[in-house]
Design a protein around this motif. Structure first.
Motif, PDB file in Angstrom:
ATOM      1  N   PRO A 138      -7.254 -10.825  -1.240  1.00 25.03           N
ATOM      2  CA  PRO A 138      -7.888  -9.584  -1.245  1.00 25.03           C
ATOM      3  C   PRO A 138      -6.701  -8.594  -0.909  1.00 25.03           C
ATOM      4  O   PRO A 138      -5.918  -8.937   0.077  1.00 25.03           O
ATOM      5  N   LEU A 139      -6.517  -7.548  -1.770  1.00 22.90           N
ATOM      6  CA  LEU A 139      -5.483  -6.692  -1.415  1.00 22.90           C
ATOM      7  C   LEU A 139      -6.088  -5.277  -0.917  1.00 22.90           C
ATOM      8  O   LEU A 139      -5.183  -4.336  -0.442  1.00 22.90           O
ATOM      9  N   TYR A 140      -7.412  -5.077  -1.130  1.00 22.06           N
ATOM     10  CA  TYR A 140      -7.739  -3.622  -0.892  1.00 22.06           C
ATOM     11  C   TYR A 140      -8.920  -3.741   0.401  1.00 22.06           C
ATOM     12  O   TYR A 140      -9.521  -2.434   0.790  1.00 22.06           O
ATOM     13  N   ASP A 141      -9.366  -4.857   0.827  1.00 23.56           N
ATOM     14  CA  ASP A 141     -10.483  -4.669   1.755  1.00 23.56           C
ATOM     15  C   ASP A 141     -10.173  -4.006   2.905  1.00 23.56           C
ATOM     16  O   ASP A 141     -11.285  -3.548   3.455  1.00 23.56           O
ATOM     17  N   GLN A 157       0.791  -1.242  -0.052  1.00 23.73           N
ATOM     18  CA  GLN A 157       0.168  -0.046  -0.045  1.00 23.73           C
ATOM     19  C   GLN A 157       0.902   0.975   0.163  1.00 23.73           C
ATOM     20  O   GLN A 157       1.824   1.382   0.755  1.00 23.73           O
ATOM     21  N   ARG A 158       0.428   2.163  -0.734  1.00 19.61           N
ATOM     22  CA  ARG A 158       1.146   3.593  -0.633  1.00 19.61           C
ATOM     23  C   ARG A 158       0.234   4.572  -0.964  1.00 19.61           C
ATOM     24  O   ARG A 158      -0.881   4.348  -1.813  1.00 19.61           O
ATOM     25  N   PRO A 196      -9.943 -10.752  -5.280  1.00 20.28           N
ATOM     26  CA  PRO A 196     -11.166 -10.586  -4.881  1.00 20.28           C
ATOM     27  C   PRO A 196     -11.359  -9.047  -4.353  1.00 20.28           C
ATOM     28  O   PRO A 196     -10.262  -8.806  -3.300  1.00 20.28           O
ATOM     29  N   ILE A 197     -12.530  -8.446  -4.389  1.00 20.68           N
ATOM     30  CA  ILE A 197     -12.747  -6.919  -3.611  1.00 20.68           C
ATOM     31  C   ILE A 197     -14.053  -7.168  -3.062  1.00 20.68           C
ATOM     32  O   ILE A 197     -15.044  -7.451  -3.633  1.00 20.68           O
ATOM     33  N   ASP A 198     -14.267  -6.761  -2.015  1.00 17.83           N
ATOM     34  CA  ASP A 198     -15.610  -6.450  -1.166  1.00 17.83           C
ATOM     35  C   ASP A 198     -15.885  -5.007  -1.617  1.00 17.83           C
ATOM     36  O   ASP A 198     -15.694  -3.953  -0.955  1.00 17.83           O
ATOM     37  N   PHE A 199     -16.851  -4.992  -2.690  1.00 19.45           N
ATOM     38  CA  PHE A 199     -17.003  -3.665  -3.107  1.00 19.45           C
ATOM     39  C   PHE A 199     -17.863  -2.785  -1.992  1.00 19.45           C
ATOM     40  O   PHE A 199     -17.753  -1.658  -2.096  1.00 19.45           O
ATOM     41  N   THR A 200     -18.833  -3.438  -1.417  1.00 21.97           N
ATOM     42  CA  THR A 200     -19.677  -2.642  -0.641  1.00 21.97           C
ATOM     43  C   THR A 200     -18.791  -2.195   0.645  1.00 21.97           C
ATOM     44  O   THR A 200     -18.915  -0.831   0.894  1.00 21.97           O
ATOM     45  N   GLY A 201     -17.849  -2.992   1.001  1.00 19.96           N
ATOM     46  CA  GLY A 201     -16.966  -2.319   2.003  1.00 19.96           C
ATOM     47  C   GLY A 201     -16.052  -1.528   1.621  1.00 19.96           C
ATOM     48  O   GLY A 201     -15.694  -0.376   2.313  1.00 19.96           O
ATOM     49  N   LEU A 202     -15.653  -1.661   0.486  1.00 24.34           N
ATOM     50  CA  LEU A 202     -14.742  -0.625  -0.102  1.00 24.34           C
ATOM     51  C   LEU A 202     -15.440   0.746  -0.177  1.00 24.34           C
ATOM     52  O   LEU A 202     -14.776   1.887  -0.098  1.00 24.34           O
TER      53      LEU A 202
END
Length: 230
Positions: free
Chosen positions: A138-141, A113-114, A165-171
């Motif tokens: 997941p890298l972004y959750d 992350q940056r 995989p991405i948790d769009f709602t959480g993001l």
């Protein structure tokens, strides 16, 4: 008001319909489409250009990086943020690792992350690059923007089981003003439009024949987002 272009999955170096008499023309069409985006920015400047992965179809050659960087250099007033996706992920011997970009270019060069701050515009841009072809975790959750006033934009790639995989709602609930997604070739608005796939700028196969292709131009201001495909 901040105006930016969200682009992804250009796939420079791809040869659609390889082996067909017109395949070379299709390859050149991809390069020309990207060049036209740069020409368009030069004529009608934007504050930012986000490229959410897979600018290249595979590991870029040094000459290809130089060509793209020359185009970036002719729009010095536009800040460019670029990440590597699953197609052009950063191998150990990739030219990505040592290439010197123009001063207006920020390349997220690791899988960590940056956050990059643009103090004069009160903008914070978050991102990373793939260092592996397959990213199944997941890298972004867990990402959240800094607790600072301003516009917070996340550059991200993936969103399915085989590619990050991405948790769009959480993001969407994390607090970013905009999430610029790459990987899917069809444009999609998620979670009220704050999270978006811009799609690819060209049709690469018959399965994409009915999809509308464009660069996504977005105005971001106190009243929210306004996006127009051009």
């Amino acid at each position: 008001m901040i105006r930016f272009i969200h682009l992804s999955d250009v796939h420079l170096g791809a040869v659609p319909d390889r082996g067909c008499p017109w395949s070379h023309e299709r390859e050149e069409e991809i390069w020309e489409t990207f060049r036209r985006v740069i020409v368009g920015i030069r004529k009608n400047p934007v504050d930012l250009l986000f490229i959410a992965g897979d600018l290249f179809h595979r590991q870029p050659l040094l000459g290809q990086l130089r060509q793209v960087n020359e185009w970036f250099a002719v729009i010095p007033e536009t800040r460019i943020f670029l990440m590597a996706g699953d197609h052009d992920y950063i191998k150990e011997d990739s030219f990505y690792r040592t290439f010197r970009w123009a001063p207006n270019v920020t390349f997220f060069d690791t899988e960590e992350q940056r956050c990059v701050e643009i103090p004069e515009k009160n903008i914070f841009v978050y991102g990373l690059s793939f260092e592996h072809k397959e990213v199944r975790t997941p890298l972004y959750d867990e990402w959240k923007p800094l607790n600072k006033s301003g516009f917070h934009v996340l550059l991200a790639h993936g969103g399915d089981l085989s590619c990050c995989p991405i948790d769009f709602t959480g993001l969407a609930a994390a607090g970013f003003d905009y999430v610029a997604l790459g990987h899917l070739h069809s444009p999609q608005k998620l979670c009220g439009g704050r999270v978006r796939y811009c799609g690819s700028p060209l049709k690469y196969s018959l399965s994409e024949e009915r999809q509308r292709k464009a660069a996504l131009v977005v105005d971001l201001g106190p009243e929210g987002l306004r996006g127009v495909e051009e």
